[in-house]
Design an enzyme around this catalytic site. Structure first.
Site, PDB file in Angstrom:
ATOM      1  N   GLU A 110      10.529   8.633  -8.421  1.00 33.33           N
ATOM      2  CA  GLU A 110       9.894   9.094  -9.933  1.00 33.33           C
ATOM      3  C   GLU A 110      10.232  10.349 -10.177  1.00 33.33           C
ATOM      4  O   GLU A 110       9.967  10.688 -11.223  1.00 33.33           O
ATOM      5  CB  GLU A 110       8.447   8.547  -9.788  1.00 33.33           C
ATOM      6  CG  GLU A 110       8.332   7.026  -9.851  1.00 33.33           C
ATOM      7  CD  GLU A 110       6.922   6.249  -9.167  1.00 33.33           C
ATOM      8  OE1 GLU A 110       6.126   7.280  -8.678  1.00 33.33           O
ATOM      9  OE2 GLU A 110       6.959   5.149  -9.113  1.00 33.33           O
ATOM     10  N   SER A 124       6.811  -2.320  -3.602  1.00 34.49           N
ATOM     11  CA  SER A 124       6.367  -3.538  -3.609  1.00 34.49           C
ATOM     12  C   SER A 124       5.975  -3.985  -2.420  1.00 34.49           C
ATOM     13  O   SER A 124       5.650  -5.277  -2.155  1.00 34.49           O
ATOM     14  CB  SER A 124       7.015  -4.518  -4.377  1.00 34.49           C
ATOM     15  OG  SER A 124       7.582  -3.929  -5.624  1.00 34.49           O
ATOM     16  N   GLY A 168       7.346  -0.962  -7.797  1.00 37.50           N
ATOM     17  CA  GLY A 168       6.375  -1.257  -8.852  1.00 37.50           C
ATOM     18  C   GLY A 168       6.850  -2.351  -9.576  1.00 37.50           C
ATOM     19  O   GLY A 168       6.350  -2.693 -10.731  1.00 37.50           O
ATOM     20  N   GLU A 202      13.376   3.593  -0.129  1.00 37.27           N
ATOM     21  CA  GLU A 202      12.884   3.000  -1.059  1.00 37.27           C
ATOM     22  C   GLU A 202      13.818   2.761  -2.293  1.00 37.27           C
ATOM     23  O   GLU A 202      14.249   3.611  -3.259  1.00 37.27           O
ATOM     24  CB  GLU A 202      11.621   4.125  -2.012  1.00 37.27           C
ATOM     25  CG  GLU A 202      10.614   4.324  -0.893  1.00 37.27           C
ATOM     26  CD  GLU A 202       9.394   4.736  -1.725  1.00 37.27           C
ATOM     27  OE1 GLU A 202       8.376   4.280  -1.605  1.00 37.27           O
ATOM     28  OE2 GLU A 202       9.283   5.743  -2.274  1.00 37.27           O
ATOM     29  N   HIS A 249      10.849  11.671  -4.210  1.00 37.73           N
ATOM     30  CA  HIS A 249      10.472  10.291  -4.630  1.00 37.73           C
ATOM     31  C   HIS A 249      11.389   9.989  -5.776  1.00 37.73           C
ATOM     32  O   HIS A 249      11.485  10.817  -6.801  1.00 37.73           O
ATOM     33  CB  HIS A 249       8.897  10.274  -4.907  1.00 37.73           C
ATOM     34  CG  HIS A 249       8.530   8.901  -5.200  1.00 37.73           C
ATOM     35  ND1 HIS A 249       8.730   8.098  -6.296  1.00 37.73           N
ATOM     36  CD2 HIS A 249       7.790   8.068  -4.340  1.00 37.73           C
ATOM     37  CE1 HIS A 249       8.247   6.892  -6.165  1.00 37.73           C
ATOM     38  NE2 HIS A 249       7.502   6.862  -4.952  1.00 37.73           N
ATOM     39  N   ASN A 273       0.513   5.852  -0.950  1.00 40.54           N
ATOM     40  CA  ASN A 273       0.983   6.485  -2.310  1.00 40.54           C
ATOM     41  C   ASN A 273       0.262   6.385  -3.326  1.00 40.54           C
ATOM     42  O   ASN A 273       0.456   5.532  -4.112  1.00 40.54           O
ATOM     43  CB  ASN A 273       2.429   6.476  -2.450  1.00 40.54           C
ATOM     44  CG  ASN A 273       2.968   7.482  -3.554  1.00 40.54           C
ATOM     45  OD1 ASN A 273       2.035   8.206  -3.943  1.00 40.54           O
ATOM     46  ND2 ASN A 273       4.047   7.403  -4.062  1.00 40.54           N
ATOM     47  N   TRP A 274      -0.803   7.341  -3.739  1.00 39.10           N
ATOM     48  CA  TRP A 274      -1.969   6.806  -4.806  1.00 39.10           C
ATOM     49  C   TRP A 274      -1.125   7.151  -6.219  1.00 39.10           C
ATOM     50  O   TRP A 274      -1.596   6.833  -7.316  1.00 39.10           O
ATOM     51  CB  TRP A 274      -2.929   7.451  -4.901  1.00 39.10           C
ATOM     52  CG  TRP A 274      -3.986   7.166  -3.833  1.00 39.10           C
ATOM     53  CD1 TRP A 274      -3.998   5.996  -2.735  1.00 39.10           C
ATOM     54  CD2 TRP A 274      -5.205   7.817  -3.540  1.00 39.10           C
ATOM     55  NE1 TRP A 274      -5.043   5.894  -2.369  1.00 39.10           N
ATOM     56  CE2 TRP A 274      -5.939   6.764  -2.490  1.00 39.10           C
ATOM     57  CE3 TRP A 274      -6.163   8.761  -3.752  1.00 39.10           C
ATOM     58  CZ2 TRP A 274      -7.147   7.088  -1.917  1.00 39.10           C
ATOM     59  CZ3 TRP A 274      -7.398   9.054  -3.301  1.00 39.10           C
ATOM     60  CH2 TRP A 274      -7.929   8.045  -2.604  1.00 39.10           C
ATOM     61  N   LYS A 275      -0.011   7.984  -6.345  1.00 40.15           N
ATOM     62  CA  LYS A 275       0.782   8.446  -7.502  1.00 40.15           C
ATOM     63  C   LYS A 275      -0.317   9.048  -8.329  1.00 40.15           C
ATOM     64  O   LYS A 275      -1.052   9.891  -7.800  1.00 40.15           O
ATOM     65  CB  LYS A 275       1.383   7.237  -8.093  1.00 40.15           C
ATOM     66  CG  LYS A 275       2.396   6.435  -7.063  1.00 40.15           C
ATOM     67  CD  LYS A 275       3.297   5.745  -7.776  1.00 40.15           C
ATOM     68  CE  LYS A 275       4.178   4.945  -6.499  1.00 40.15           C
ATOM     69  NZ  LYS A 275       5.248   4.315  -7.159  1.00 40.15           N
TER      70      LYS A 275
HETATM   71  P1  PGA Z   1       4.988   0.406  -5.042  1.00 37.53           P
HETATM   72  O1  PGA Z   1       5.291   1.968  -4.861  1.00 37.53           O
HETATM   73  O2  PGA Z   1       4.553  -0.203  -3.586  1.00 37.53           O
HETATM   74  O3  PGA Z   1       4.112   0.245  -6.036  1.00 37.53           O
HETATM   75  O4  PGA Z   1       6.238  -0.171  -5.344  1.00 37.53           O
HETATM   76  C1  PGA Z   1       5.945   2.146  -3.437  1.00 37.53           C
HETATM   77  C2  PGA Z   1       6.315   4.000  -3.932  1.00 37.53           C
HETATM   78  O5  PGA Z   1       6.866   4.139  -5.137  1.00 37.53           O
HETATM   79  O6  PGA Z   1       6.131   4.812  -2.976  1.00 37.53           O
END
Ligand code: PGA
Length: 247
Positions: A95, A211, A171, A165, A93, A8-10
């Protein structure tokens, strides 16, 4: 199946950065068997990444979409627009839930809209740190699942991949222990068994995100109910993403 890996590049990478990355990943993926590699890229890169992945075994994924078909929704992207370039879409997600106020009800509308367009859905769920500390992990997961999947029949659910998640692990560098993750994955599989049936539950792909990196991926992926992972930060560099895939 324990080999479903989604990067996931976000909100990262411009076109040049993306194309260089894809060249490295394509070279590596030629020899990969029995592993599904999916890349979730920003909307602006869907077309160029899908073109450069053409003929490879890697699939493209969008990171979000709106539930309406079309119309006066400035700035939004419809399921049909995504379908032109991608096979998968991430929905729910944390976020999106946190910064864009997406509720379980909105997420359910998005999941249903994506299904109408034959998109495969990576449906994210997970508890916050407060919820975990208050012993509300399972009740939170159960509500997110029941409300997110509301109205989906036995055929629909086969197009859904669940990503557990924990919000406190995303993150932060604080990954869940493999035991903590396994416990929730097992709970999710049991719930799907109760909502659908045993066959659907045992075939359901449940991946872990939060993470994940090349150092902890092996242990996480060795757990019985963990069928893959969803690295964010560690997927931005092709060499670390490739190391995770090798796990
Ligand atoms: P992360 O993100 O590996 O940077 O913790 C995972 C995600 O949000 O999909």
């Amino acid at each position: 199946m324990n080999n479903f890996i989604v990067g996931n590049w976000k909100m990262n990478k411009n076109r040049e950065e993306a194309i260089n990355y894809i060249e490295d990943l394509k070279l590596f993926s030629k020899d990969i068997k029995d592993t599904k590699i999916v890349l979730a890229v920003p909307f602006t890169l869907l077309e160029s990444v899908s073109k450069s992945l053409n003929g490879s075994k890697i699939d493209v994924c969008a990171q979000n979409m709106f539930y309406e078909e079309k119309g006066a929704y400035t700035g939004e992207i419809s399921p049909a627009m995504i379908k032109d370039f991608a096979k998968y879409v991430i929905i729910g997600h944390s976020e999106r839930r946190k910064y864009f106020n997406e509720t379980n009800e909105i997420i359910n509308k998005k999941i249903r809209a994506a299904l109408k367009h034959d998109l495969k859905i990576i449906f994210c769920i997970g508890e916050t740190l407060d919820q975990r500390n208050n012993n509300e992990t399972k009740s939170t997961i159960e509500t997110q699942l029941r409300e997110g999947l509301n109205g989906l029949n036995h055929e629909n659910i086969k197009n859904v991949i669940i990503a557990y998640e924990p919000v406190w692990a995303i993150g932060t560098g604080n990954t869940a222990t493999s035991k903590q993750a396994q416990e929730v994955h097992e709970f999710i599989r049991q719930l799907i068994n109760d909502l659908y049936n045993a066959e659907i539950a045992s075939n359901l792909i449940i991946i872990y995100g939060g993470s994940v990196n090349p150092n902890n991926a092996n242990e996480i992926l060795s757990m019985k109910d963990i069928n893959g992972c969803l690295p964010g930060g560690a997927s931005l560099d092709p060499s670390s993403f490739i190391k995770i895939i090798k796990c």
